[in-house]
Design a protein around this motif. Structure first.
Motif, PDB file in Angstrom:
ATOM      1  N   HIS A 177      11.940  -0.979 -15.362  1.00 47.03           N
ATOM      2  CA  HIS A 177      11.178  -2.161 -14.953  1.00 47.03           C
ATOM      3  C   HIS A 177       9.738  -1.733 -14.708  1.00 47.03           C
ATOM      4  O   HIS A 177       9.475  -0.623 -14.221  1.00 47.03           O
ATOM      5  CB  HIS A 177      11.778  -2.768 -13.670  1.00 47.03           C
ATOM      6  N   HIS A 178       8.773  -2.584 -15.050  1.00 46.17           N
ATOM      7  CA  HIS A 178       7.370  -2.279 -14.754  1.00 46.17           C
ATOM      8  C   HIS A 178       6.643  -3.557 -14.377  1.00 46.17           C
ATOM      9  O   HIS A 178       6.984  -4.655 -14.830  1.00 46.17           O
ATOM     10  CB  HIS A 178       6.682  -1.595 -15.943  1.00 46.17           C
ATOM     11  N   ARG A 179       5.646  -3.411 -13.520  1.00 51.25           N
ATOM     12  CA  ARG A 179       4.831  -4.545 -13.099  1.00 51.25           C
ATOM     13  C   ARG A 179       3.496  -4.022 -12.572  1.00 51.25           C
ATOM     14  O   ARG A 179       3.427  -2.936 -11.986  1.00 51.25           O
ATOM     15  CB  ARG A 179       5.539  -5.367 -12.033  1.00 51.25           C
ATOM     16  N   PHE A 180       2.446  -4.817 -12.776  1.00 45.44           N
ATOM     17  CA  PHE A 180       1.105  -4.471 -12.286  1.00 45.44           C
ATOM     18  C   PHE A 180       0.894  -5.171 -10.944  1.00 45.44           C
ATOM     19  O   PHE A 180       1.116  -6.380 -10.826  1.00 45.44           O
ATOM     20  CB  PHE A 180       0.042  -4.910 -13.290  1.00 45.44           C
ATOM     21  N   TYR A 181       0.471  -4.402  -9.933  1.00 43.15           N
ATOM     22  CA  TYR A 181       0.292  -4.947  -8.586  1.00 43.15           C
ATOM     23  C   TYR A 181      -1.169  -4.842  -8.154  1.00 43.15           C
ATOM     24  O   TYR A 181      -1.852  -3.854  -8.472  1.00 43.15           O
ATOM     25  CB  TYR A 181       1.167  -4.199  -7.577  1.00 43.15           C
ATOM     26  N   SER A 182      -1.611  -5.834  -7.403  1.00 44.12           N
ATOM     27  CA  SER A 182      -2.970  -5.830  -6.865  1.00 44.12           C
ATOM     28  C   SER A 182      -3.047  -6.844  -5.732  1.00 44.12           C
ATOM     29  O   SER A 182      -2.097  -7.589  -5.471  1.00 44.12           O
ATOM     30  CB  SER A 182      -3.992  -6.180  -7.961  1.00 44.12           C
ATOM     31  N   GLY A 183      -4.203  -6.856  -5.052  1.00 42.38           N
ATOM     32  CA  GLY A 183      -4.472  -7.889  -4.059  1.00 42.38           C
ATOM     33  C   GLY A 183      -4.032  -7.585  -2.648  1.00 42.38           C
ATOM     34  O   GLY A 183      -4.247  -8.407  -1.755  1.00 42.38           O
ATOM     35  N   TYR A 184      -3.410  -6.410  -2.407  1.00 44.89           N
ATOM     36  CA  TYR A 184      -2.990  -6.082  -1.050  1.00 44.89           C
ATOM     37  C   TYR A 184      -4.101  -5.287  -0.377  1.00 44.89           C
ATOM     38  O   TYR A 184      -4.577  -4.284  -0.910  1.00 44.89           O
ATOM     39  CB  TYR A 184      -1.690  -5.280  -1.062  1.00 44.89           C
ATOM     40  N   LEU A 185      -4.524  -5.714   0.815  1.00 43.78           N
ATOM     41  CA  LEU A 185      -5.659  -5.117   1.512  1.00 43.78           C
ATOM     42  C   LEU A 185      -5.183  -4.177   2.605  1.00 43.78           C
ATOM     43  O   LEU A 185      -4.330  -4.538   3.421  1.00 43.78           O
ATOM     44  CB  LEU A 185      -6.541  -6.210   2.118  1.00 43.78           C
ATOM     45  N   ILE A 186      -5.763  -2.970   2.645  1.00 48.73           N
ATOM     46  CA  ILE A 186      -5.459  -1.987   3.665  1.00 48.73           C
ATOM     47  C   ILE A 186      -6.688  -1.835   4.558  1.00 48.73           C
ATOM     48  O   ILE A 186      -7.801  -1.594   4.072  1.00 48.73           O
ATOM     49  CB  ILE A 186      -5.110  -0.619   3.050  1.00 48.73           C
ATOM     50  N   SER A 187      -6.498  -1.976   5.860  1.00 53.28           N
ATOM     51  CA  SER A 187      -7.608  -1.824   6.790  1.00 53.28           C
ATOM     52  C   SER A 187      -8.172  -0.414   6.705  1.00 53.28           C
ATOM     53  O   SER A 187      -7.437   0.576   6.772  1.00 53.28           O
ATOM     54  CB  SER A 187      -7.143  -2.111   8.224  1.00 53.28           C
TER      55      SER A 187
END
Length: 356
Positions: A201-211
């Protein structure tokens, strides 16, 4: 001793109101600070008129919580917005060698609107608030700060294996006793057929913000998310005019590890939804991350930190959406009085009902 009650925000997480004008060439909406039209690329003359003051020059580090901020060079004293401490020292950016921010989102919520949200929040269940809580002194500590966040995007590729179960149904006959008689009935029984299965399985992830701030824990940052990242602008120093700005104190690699933990959790959930059959067991997922990209961005936050009863309390407002959250002290003796009154009222009602 004060207690802490968690505030559940009631404000709707609506996108901020952004004032725009039409591009003279194509008519597409253009924000006041845009130098070029996002649709046709034409330079916007009004953007050139925006005054760009020099970057803020004084940099202070809090020795209590580790937060590092840039402030107006004319400001002679400073109280840490994160821990309400005055134990700060000055340093120069050359000592850190940190990378500059790449993107920024401007404040859409005014200081007065943020203060109104604080009063509304603190006013909830105000009777339980300690009587000696000096509200006026607390309100003066509300500060608008540009806080650093790390934003990552990456490709997750996983190998998985699991036992897949598929339901099938059979009808069985059984006997039981009803009204002293033995009767025969039928019922449907669910059976599960299992087989091993594996795949990729593969997926592109983005948009999660780390302080990127040690002064703002990730758990606290989650309380005022989300930020609408479609409003991101290329960083320019004039965005910081009149505001505090914190230097990041959490390095990229540390933030990347936290982000990959979140993306791994999401990848596991994605694999679960990808599995065939009706149920599963013994799921194993091995994930590799690649094509990692990162951006350092500044996001608008209003902070209000104060101490009461030797405890630190904090109130936060998302400077883009207005979403608010925080912790506030309560008076235990007032809570005990309220409980006692409720118990006495319940006893009186029970006594009156017993006489009828």
């Amino acid at each position: 001793m004060p207690a802490v009650t968690s505030y559940e925000p009631t404000l709707r997480d609506a996108p901020p109101v952004i004032h725009t004008r039409a591009c003279e060439q194509c008519g597409a909406p253009v924000e006041p600070t845009d130098r070029f039209c996002n649709a046709c690329g034409r330079e916007q003359p009004a953007a050139a008129e925006v005054h760009q003051p020099p970057p803020l020059a004084r940099h202070l580090r809090c020795n209590n919580c580790g937060a590092e901020v840039a402030i107006d060079p004319d400001q002679r004293s400073y109280v840490c917005a994160f821990c309400d401490s005055t134990y700060v020292v000055e340093f120069t950016p050359a000592q850190t060698g940190r990378q500059p921010p790449e993107f920024v989102i401007g404040f859409s919520i005014t200081p007065q609107q943020a203060l109104d949200r604080f009063r509304q929040w603190l006013g909830g269940n105000s009777w339980f608030r300690p009587s000696d809580l000096k509200l006026a002194q607390i309100e003066d500590k509300l500060r608008g700060v540009y806080l650093p966040f790390w934003a990552f995007s990456m490709l997750a590729e996983s190998d998985w294996s699991a036992s897949i179960g598929e339901y099938w149904y059979r009808t069985e006959t059984y006997t039981t006793v009803e009204n002293g008689k033995t009767v025969t009935k039928t019922r449907t029984v669910t059976e599960t057929e299992w087989w091993p299965l594996s795949g990729r399985h593969h997926r592109f992830y983005s948009g999660y913000l780390i302080s990127g701030s040690r002064g703002l824990a990730q758990a606290d940052a989650e309380r005022i998310k989300p930020f609408h990242l479609a409003a991101l602008k290329r960083y320019e120093p004039y965005f910081l005019a009149g505001w505090l700005s914190e230097e990041y104190s959490i390095e990229r690699q540390q933030a990347l590890e936290l982000c990959q933990q979140e993306f791994y959790r999401r990848e596991q959930q994605a694999v679960v939804h990808f599995l065939p059959g009706d149920t599963y067991s013994n799921l194993g997922v091995e994930t590799r991350f690649s094509r990692v990209n990162s951006d350092l961005i500044l996001l608008p936050v209003y902070l209000l930190s104060y101490r009461y009863g030797d405890k630190l309390f904090r109130f936060l407002v998302n400077g883009q959406t207005g979403k608010a959250d925080g912790d506030k002290p309560v008076s235990w003796w007032k809570i005990l009085i309220a409980v006692a009154v409720a118990v006495i009222a319940f006893a009186l009602i029970a006594l009156m009902m017993s006489q009828f």
